[in-house]
Design a protein around this motif. Structure first.
Motif, PDB file in Angstrom:
ATOM      1  N   THR A  52      28.534   7.714  51.058  1.00  0.00           N
ATOM      2  CA  THR A  52      29.938   8.341  50.911  1.00  0.00           C
ATOM      3  C   THR A  52      29.883   9.150  49.715  1.00  0.00           C
ATOM      4  OG1 THR A  52      30.657   6.578  52.209  1.00  0.00           O
ATOM      5  CG2 THR A  52      32.331   7.736  51.055  1.00  0.00           C
ATOM      6  N   LYS A  56      31.240  13.338  49.963  1.00  0.00           N
ATOM      7  CA  LYS A  56      32.511  13.742  49.473  1.00  0.00           C
ATOM      8  C   LYS A  56      32.103  14.758  48.630  1.00  0.00           C
ATOM      9  CE  LYS A  56      35.140   9.497  48.959  1.00  0.00           C
ATOM     10  NZ  LYS A  56      35.967   8.360  48.385  1.00  0.00           N
ATOM     11  N   TYR A  89      34.298  16.779  60.422  1.00  0.00           N
ATOM     12  CA  TYR A  89      34.241  15.425  59.733  1.00  0.00           C
ATOM     13  C   TYR A  89      34.782  14.063  60.373  1.00  0.00           C
ATOM     14  CZ  TYR A  89      34.690  12.105  55.717  1.00  0.00           C
ATOM     15  OH  TYR A  89      34.783  10.910  55.134  1.00  0.00           O
ATOM     16  N   SER A  91      34.848  10.097  59.281  1.00  0.00           N
ATOM     17  CA  SER A  91      34.620   8.890  58.774  1.00  0.00           C
ATOM     18  C   SER A  91      34.834   7.413  59.604  1.00  0.00           C
ATOM     19  CB  SER A  91      35.355   8.781  57.340  1.00  0.00           C
ATOM     20  OG  SER A  91      36.698   8.540  57.452  1.00  0.00           O
ATOM     21  N   GLU A  92      34.304   6.400  58.780  1.00  0.00           N
ATOM     22  CA  GLU A  92      34.638   4.993  59.339  1.00  0.00           C
ATOM     23  C   GLU A  92      36.096   4.683  59.368  1.00  0.00           C
ATOM     24  OE1 GLU A  92      33.039   1.591  57.489  1.00  0.00           O
ATOM     25  OE2 GLU A  92      32.715   2.867  55.592  1.00  0.00           O
ATOM     26  N   GLN A  93      36.843   5.196  58.510  1.00  0.00           N
ATOM     27  CA  GLN A  93      38.445   5.064  58.328  1.00  0.00           C
ATOM     28  C   GLN A  93      39.335   5.395  59.492  1.00  0.00           C
ATOM     29  OE1 GLN A  93      36.839   6.132  55.441  1.00  0.00           O
ATOM     30  NE2 GLN A  93      36.475   3.971  54.755  1.00  0.00           N
ATOM     31  N   ASP A 163      30.326   9.996  58.468  1.00  0.00           N
ATOM     32  CA  ASP A 163      29.933   9.180  57.288  1.00  0.00           C
ATOM     33  C   ASP A 163      30.360   7.667  58.090  1.00  0.00           C
ATOM     34  OD1 ASP A 163      29.556   7.805  55.071  1.00  0.00           O
ATOM     35  OD2 ASP A 163      31.535   8.382  54.213  1.00  0.00           O
ATOM     36  N   GLU A 164      29.145   7.003  58.467  1.00  0.00           N
ATOM     37  CA  GLU A 164      29.521   5.933  58.872  1.00  0.00           C
ATOM     38  C   GLU A 164      30.349   5.497  60.091  1.00  0.00           C
ATOM     39  OE1 GLU A 164      27.691   3.052  58.153  1.00  0.00           O
ATOM     40  OE2 GLU A 164      27.075   3.244  56.179  1.00  0.00           O
ATOM     41  N   PRO A 165      30.233   6.602  61.131  1.00  0.00           N
ATOM     42  CA  PRO A 165      31.151   6.751  62.003  1.00  0.00           C
ATOM     43  C   PRO A 165      31.301   5.684  63.145  1.00  0.00           C
ATOM     44  CG  PRO A 165      29.203   8.117  62.586  1.00  0.00           C
ATOM     45  CD  PRO A 165      29.091   7.410  61.359  1.00  0.00           C
TER      46      PRO A 165
END
Length: 311
Positions: A52, A56, A89, A91-93, A163-165
């Motif tokens: 990550t 970034k 983009y 991400s996992e969030q 990112d860690e999708p």
């Protein structure tokens, strides 16, 4: 070893000797990585390996303490608009405004991108079985991931950063995300940078691999090159051996007595010659999965910086 890039336009992400330290922890330790146009670059490593933090820097969210990061010929910190307009983009969030409806979120986000395709949005929304009228706050984690992927893809970015999708998602949603990535690659030739600790997923879609461990780049190169370099070999000796044989480029010996097994990096003829010199004979060779290769290197002590490949 990966062939050198033909010219600057072939390299869309160029990272040189990147260092990032948080307090006493060195999150990235001299990482150099070049991503060629049209590649699917899988970045693998356990949680805390630096994946990550690396991404970034690609997004311009962190400024290099040492080293350089160039995206599509631009500095993402100095020219964030010029870079982010050409990136997608996820991400996992999956952070989104809860009070918005999906349709409102899509319209709002689309207003920032001249290349936004409403037709492509409609296709993705239907494919993912999303309702434009649904409020974000009512969505499951899997539905949020699908919406996030629509937002990342709809302006048809030159580079898709994931990112860690699929972390924490059920197999059906993970399948949808991987299918969308594969479709993006096959139909449009986009460049994808895909980080994950789920090595089987990376193995399914990536054609290039970078291994990170404790902030260090252990390996980078094409998937085919890595498969050709690494394999599990069993060496049989005429007499019992109390300790593992000393063979160059052998990693993680196991066994005992007459037979010892290790993961080997190198050419087969070199190994056979070394085994013969040690009084042994190779009796079995086996191709390895990405998971087996990574575990062997991440578990070696010290980390095998010598297996770095120039990209």
């Amino acid at each position: 070893m990966q062939s050198p890039l033909n010219d600057e336009t072939d390299c869309v992400v160029d990272i040189r000797n990147l260092v990032r330290q948080f307090g006493h922890v060195k999150a990235l330790d001299g990482v150099s990585l070049q991503v060629p146009r049209g590649a699917v670059y899988g970045i693998v490593g356990v949680n805390g390996a630096g994946k990550t933090t690396l991404l970034k820097h690609v997004l311009g969210l962190l400024k290099p303490q040492r080293g350089t990061v160039t995206i599509l010929g631009r500095d993402p910190v100095r020219d964030p608009v010029g870079v982010l307009a050409r990136l997608g983009y996820l991400s996992e969030q999956h952070e989104m405004p809860d009070w918005m409806r999906i349709g409102e979120l899509l319209a709002y986000t689309g207003s920032f991108y001249p290349t936004w395709s409403n037709a492509y949005v409609t296709e993705l929304v239907q494919s993912f079985q999303l309702s434009r009228d649904a409020k974000v706050q009512t969505l499951s984690k899997g539905q949020r991931a699908r919406v996030g992927l629509v937002l990342a893809l709809a302006h048809r970015p030159e580079i898709l950063v994931l990112d860690e999708p699929s972390s924490g998602l059920d197999p059906i949603v993970r399948r949808d995300i991987l299918a969308a990535i594969i479709r993006t690659i096959s139909e449009e030739g986009r460049t994808v940078i895909f980080s994950s600790h789920l090595l089987d997923e990376v193995e399914r879609v990536a054609d290039h691999i970078a291994m990170l461990h404790q902030g260090r780049l252990l390996y980078s190169g094409t998937f085919d090159e890595m498969r050709a370099k690494f394999r599990r070999v069993t060496v049989r000796f005429q007499g019992p051996q109390d300790v593992p044989p000393v063979l160059p480029d052998a990693i993680g010996w196991a066994g005992g007595g007459y037979e010892w097994t290790a993961i080997y990096r190198g050419q087969g003829d070199e190994l056979q010659a070394a085994a013969t010199m040690a009084g042994g004979e190779i009796v079995e060779e086996k191709q390895l999965s990405l998971d087996e290769i990574f575990v062997a290197h991440a578990g070696s002590e010290p980390p095998l910086a010598t297996i770095r490949e120039a990209t």
